[in-house]
Structures are given as C-alpha cells and as structure tokens.
Write a protein that holds these residues in place. Structure first.
Motif: not given
Length: 268
Positions: A153-160, A171-176, A193-199, A242-248
């Motif tokens: 999956t493609k996840v929108l999130t900042a490096k921190p 360790a964080a999961p291995a997503f893109h 649908g452009g990304y699967s999640a934002m965190l 914080g916010v976790v927003a994603a496909t179910p």
C-alpha cells in the motif's frame, strides 16, 4: 439546516476563497511566524479568513465559529452546529509557490461533521461530501482504494511517524511512504483512492481534519485517532490525538501495528 444546504453554502464559500487566494503570489505574499512555533501565516490566509468569517456567519447566524486564523471563543461550545475552517491548509506550501495547499471548510453538528469541502484552486480539485450523500471530486463520485496487503500500500505520512517507539516490535510496517504538506489534501487523496492511508501521530488541529473526516468516511474509508477512538469535533481544546485514516482493511492493520503505549509526537 439540512446538510445538503450547508454543503451548497460551503462550496460557494470555497470558490470565493480560491478567488481571493489566487490574487496573491505565494512567495511574495507577506508572511509572519505565529508564536509558540505554530507555523507561518500569510496575508492571503488572513484575507480569506476575513471573507469567510463575514460570509458564513451571515448565512447561518446560529452556527458557532472555529477557524485557525480567528481568535477562539468559548461561545462556540454552546452551539449545536459549528463552522470549522482552515482558510489555507498548507500555508508553507502556499508560501513556497507550490500548488498543494487547500481551503478546508466543514460544519459539525453536535460533534459530527455533516458537510465538508476541500478545495485546491490551483489544481482545480473540489472534494465535497454531505452526510449520507457520498463523496465527490469535481462532481464525480469517489471511493477509497481496493483492499491490498499492507506492504504493497501507499501511505501518506511524515518521516517522524516511522520512528521505532511508535510501533510494536520496534519497527514500522513496510509500506510505501509518500508525503503531502496539507493534511486536508492527504485525507482527500485517500478518499479518492490515490493512497490507501494517511497517518499522523502528532496532535492535530480540528480545522486540518474536519472536512477530510467526512469526505473520507463518505468514500468508504475509516478514520480514528491513533488509539482507535472516533473523532469528535468542537472540543474545548480543538486538538485530536493523531489521525489514522485508511481503507477499512489498512486501518485495522495499521492500528494492530501501532504501539498503544507509544508516546505520540509532541506539539501540533
């Protein structure tokens, strides 16, 4: 007031906001830094906010008001319905001359968002939703991405947010990972649908999240704070944990991977 009528008003307001903001050149607009490290503000933010703070309360005088660029008042807490506004989300992006900033406008009814608009005038993208009516971009229905394994999956999130202390097993999961400066735009890209999640594990202001909350949910997504609590708006201190927003499916996988005893990220 029905959510559909509120949405019509928000769309009109967002387009008017875009007309004002586009009169300014981001890199040459006057810019100031807010106190306490709260980030920059430009003359465009203030001009848009002034227009919205006149237009919207005049149209709905019984609604409360919460905006990033207005002095907060406890009066909003006594109102059933409240405008929650970010005149320009992604001010740094605006000031740098990028096109990824957005106007974020929402109505909360007793803590729940019922009408929402995210508008990127430089990209001609208008994301809209009214409670129970679906989510749209430029009038066309949008839907979150199809289920996929987390490591694809493609996840929108900042490096921190990838730091080891936030994740079970260290360790964080291995997503893109990708990034966009505007939280509202990140939520919209998950909704379309452009990304699967934002965190984001950082405490987040309500005005950055409110519009995207409804648009994402109406597009079939799931959104919560970092501890899987539902988001409620118009709080006395308008911050979310914080916010976790994603496909179910991705929402569930991310929450299962996050350490509930993790520290979060300080600041806003």
């Amino acid at each position: 007031m029905p959510a559909a009528e509120d949405l019509t008003l928000l769309i009109q307001a967002a387009r008017a906001a875009g007309e004002i903001a586009l009169k300014y050149s981001g890199p040459t607009a006057q810019r100031w830094d807010k106190p306490d490290g709260q980030g920059p503000v430009t003359e465009a933010d203030l001009a848009v906010n002034a227009m919205l703070e006149t237009m919207l309360p005049q149209a709905r005088p019984d609604y409360g008001w919460l905006s990033e660029e207005s002095e907060d008042s406890a009066a909003r807490l006594s109102k059933d319905r409240v405008f929650i506004i970010d005149p320009i989300d992604g001010t740094r992006s605006f000031a740098e001359g990028s096109a990824t900033w957005a106007h974020s406008l929402a109505v909360a009814d007793r803590g729940e968002i019922t009408a929402a608009v995210i508008y990127l005038p430089q990209r001609d993208l208008l994301y809209t939703a009214a409670k129970g009516g679906g989510a749209f971009c430029n009038g066309a229905p949008i839907r979150v991405a199809a289920p996929a394994a987390l490591n694809t999956t493609k996840v929108l999130t900042a490096k921190p947010n990838l730091a080891s202390q936030h994740w079970l097993g260290g360790a964080a999961p291995a997503f893109h990972r990708s990034y966009r400066p505007s939280l509202a735009y990140r939520l919209a890209r998950v909704a379309d649908g452009g990304y699967s999640a934002m965190l984001t594990l950082r405490r987040s202001w309500e005005w950055d999240i409110a519009a995207g909350d409804l648009i994402l949910r109406e597009a079939g997504g799931v959104i919560s704070d970092r501890l899987n609590k539902p988001l409620l708006f118009n709080n006395p201190t308008p911050l979310l944990d914080g916010v976790v927003a994603a496909t179910p499916a991705t929402h569930l996988e991310l929450l299962q991977a996050l350490d509930p005893k993790g520290p979060g990220i300080a600041g806003q």
